[in-house]
Design a protein around this motif. Structure first.
Motif, PDB file in Angstrom:
ATOM      1  N   ALA A  75      -2.962   1.691  -3.374  1.00 16.86           N
ATOM      2  CA  ALA A  75      -2.796   2.860  -2.509  1.00 16.86           C
ATOM      3  C   ALA A  75      -3.992   2.964  -1.586  1.00 16.86           C
ATOM      4  O   ALA A  75      -5.071   2.447  -1.877  1.00 16.86           O
ATOM      5  CB  ALA A  75      -2.656   4.132  -3.339  1.00 16.86           C
ATOM      6  N   ASP A 117       1.175   4.834   0.271  1.00 16.40           N
ATOM      7  CA  ASP A 117       0.302   5.852   0.864  1.00 16.40           C
ATOM      8  C   ASP A 117       0.208   7.091  -0.028  1.00 16.40           C
ATOM      9  O   ASP A 117       1.222   7.643  -0.443  1.00 16.40           O
ATOM     10  CB  ASP A 117       0.879   6.238   2.236  1.00 16.40           C
ATOM     11  CG  ASP A 117      -0.130   6.948   3.122  1.00 16.40           C
ATOM     12  OD1 ASP A 117      -0.925   7.752   2.614  1.00 16.40           O
ATOM     13  OD2 ASP A 117      -0.094   6.698   4.338  1.00 16.40           O
ATOM     14  N   SER A 125      -0.791   7.458  -3.106  1.00 15.04           N
ATOM     15  CA  SER A 125      -0.254   7.295  -4.461  1.00 15.04           C
ATOM     16  C   SER A 125      -1.326   7.540  -5.516  1.00 15.04           C
ATOM     17  O   SER A 125      -1.839   6.628  -6.142  1.00 15.04           O
ATOM     18  CB  SER A 125       0.371   5.906  -4.621  1.00 15.04           C
ATOM     19  OG  SER A 125       1.280   5.903  -5.702  1.00 15.04           O
ATOM     20  N   CYS A 176       0.867  -1.173   0.000  1.00 14.89           N
ATOM     21  CA  CYS A 176       0.000   0.000   0.000  1.00 14.89           C
ATOM     22  C   CYS A 176       0.909   1.231   0.000  1.00 14.89           C
ATOM     23  O   CYS A 176       1.555   1.536   1.003  1.00 14.89           O
ATOM     24  CB  CYS A 176      -0.899   0.001   1.231  1.00 14.89           C
ATOM     25  SG  CYS A 176      -1.926   1.476   1.316  1.00 14.89           S
ATOM     26  N   ASP A 206       2.694   8.957   3.378  1.00 16.42           N
ATOM     27  CA  ASP A 206       2.531   9.890   2.258  1.00 16.42           C
ATOM     28  C   ASP A 206       3.240  11.227   2.477  1.00 16.42           C
ATOM     29  O   ASP A 206       2.824  12.242   1.932  1.00 16.42           O
ATOM     30  CB  ASP A 206       1.043  10.103   1.971  1.00 16.42           C
ATOM     31  CG  ASP A 206       0.265  10.541   3.209  1.00 16.42           C
ATOM     32  OD1 ASP A 206       0.885  10.861   4.246  1.00 16.42           O
ATOM     33  OD2 ASP A 206      -0.976  10.569   3.137  1.00 16.42           O
ATOM     34  N   VAL A 216      -7.248   5.006  -7.335  1.00 16.31           N
ATOM     35  CA  VAL A 216      -5.896   4.564  -6.979  1.00 16.31           C
ATOM     36  C   VAL A 216      -5.453   3.465  -7.943  1.00 16.31           C
ATOM     37  O   VAL A 216      -6.281   2.814  -8.578  1.00 16.31           O
ATOM     38  CB  VAL A 216      -5.833   4.043  -5.513  1.00 16.31           C
ATOM     39  CG1 VAL A 216      -6.062   5.174  -4.520  1.00 16.31           C
ATOM     40  CG2 VAL A 216      -6.806   2.899  -5.291  1.00 16.31           C
TER      41      VAL A 216
END
Ligand SMILES: [Zn+2]
Length: 421
Positions: free
Chosen positions: A243, A28, A30, A26, A205, A379
């Motif tokens: 994401a 973050d 994205s 995952c 992120d 995402v």
């Protein structure tokens, strides 16, 4: 080889036992454009080679498009209505308290990770921030630690002694790109040393909140990611990338933040303290977004007509969608007991705050970028394997990542991608 079942059922879905080590990542924040631009700039050579022979799709994340609701959706395979985590905190009417939802006690569903571990799989989880670790690791008999506190791991609590020593990098700062690099470095070391059946990696992120897709710092970040993904691929792993949410500029043409101060608006209409605005993005790590996102929920004093407030808020400039609780929870598959009377979502370049004095934007050293709304729902969902059984028109969710990786990915064509290039 130890005996194991052919499949494991969790939360109403069945997942085939991994044939190869299976890694779900995952990334973050994205927004799809980050990887599109990085590939176009030549910054992701492994991904550029892998995608034509793999799966390159888009999926919808969970709204509110925040970190914890989506990470928990990915590892449970279902929406917040199933697992209960719909933000970083909620307002408990019974106690009159605002309650943090970091504690695993608030998680209402089993995770795919814990269920496979119980069935005998080797499972490992590495997160960037420690706030997610205990939620993701609930009930998990395996390895689970954060980059943030990799210097504090013990076998009893995290399934591993001295994670810092295993990774061989210095402990990263919580506000840095290094925090995410540490997650990938740890993932590669775990793959090399214990070869987990399932590995879940979750970054932070920090970079995406500061830098737009295609910018040099963003491309550098994705170049770093690509180098580690190539190493996981070289180990023969199925790699699925998705994401938790996208990311957008929340500013006007001049770079000034566009903020609806919703508590002030409601106080102006109703008088003070008759409505309580909850911003579920709020958490102890607010430096890079000032606790400003595009989603809010409003608790109203008894006797106030929620329908009227919905109509009033719908007319505010910058609002995208305002719904009463029941309708909003149906549409976004949220737990009604952890949402207010009204759900409000701002437009793409607008965020919702409470009052100016309650948002410190002094920590921002770049124009505000954030998430939380419908505008950050798109995402990536990518695999280094083909998924021919998946209909081209199928609407995908990010929380189908384990389903795609375990049930739909087909074995790699020999020679492996990374060795062919
Ligand atoms: Zn996030």
């Amino acid at each position: 080889m130890a005996q194991h079942p052919a499949a494991v059922s969790v939360n109403g879905r069945t997942y085939a036992w991994p044939q190869d080590p299976t890694v779900v990542v995952c990334i973050d924040g994205s927004e799809p454009d980050y990887m599109i631009q990085a590939v176009a700039a030549g910054a992701m050579p492994w991904l550029a080679r892998a995608l034509p022979q793999g799966t390159d799709r888009l999926a919808d994340c969970v709204v509110p498009s925040f970190t914890n609701p989506n990470n928990l959706s990915i590892v449970t395979g279902g929406p917040p209505a199933l697992h209960g985590i719909c933000g970083n905190y909620f307002f408990d009417r019974a106690s009159g308290q605002e309650v943090m939802m970091n504690d695993p006690a608030y998680l209402r569903a089993d995770t795919i990770l814990a269920a496979f571990a119980r069935a005998g799989a080797k499972v490992a989880v590495v997160t960037a921030k420690d706030k997610l670790r205990r939620l993701l690791g609930k009930g998990l008999a395996g390895i689970c630690f954060s980059a943030e506190k990799a210097d504090e791991t013990s076998r009893a609590e995290h399934g591993i002694d001295d994670a810092l020593g295993l990774v061989g990098r210095p402990l990263p700062s919580v506000y840095s790109a290094d925090l995410s690099e540490f997650v990938f470095a740890a993932g590669v070391r775990l793959m090399e040393t214990m070869r987990p059946d399932l590995l879940y990696l979750s970054t932070t992120d920090y970079v995406q909140h500061k830098h737009a897709p295609g910018s040099a710092p963003a491309n550098d970040f994705y170049r770093m990611i690509d180098s580690y993904l190539a190493r996981l691929d070289a180990q023969g792993a199925v790699v699925a990338l998705t994401a938790d949410h996208g990311m957008n500029a929340k500013t006007d043409g001049e770079g000034r933040p566009q903020i609806i101060f919703l508590q002030d608006v409601l106080d102006g209409w109703l008088g003070p303290k008759r409505a309580r605005v909850i911003l579920p993005i709020t958490d102890p790590y607010v430096v890079h977004h000032g606790a400003l996102g595009s989603f809010a929920t409003v608790y109203l004093e008894d006797g106030i007509d929620a329908g009227e407030i919905v109509d009033l808020l719908s007319g505010l400039r910058g609002m995208e969608l305002v719904l009463p609780r029941a309708e909003g929870c149906r549409r976004f598959e949220l737990p009604e007991d952890r949402m207010g009377d009204v759900i409000a979502i701002a437009r793409r370049h607008v965020v919702i705050g409470t009052s100016p004095s309650r948002h410190d934007l002094g920590g921002l050293d770049a124009p505000l970028r954030s998430h939380g709304g419908i505008s950050e729902q798109r995402v990536p969902l990518m695999l280094n394997r083909r998924t021919p059984g998946l209909p081209a028109e199928a609407k995908l969710r990010n929380f189908s990542a384990f389903d795609l990786a375990l049930n739909h990915a087909v074995a790699a064509a020999a020679p492996a991608l990374s060795r062919a290039g």
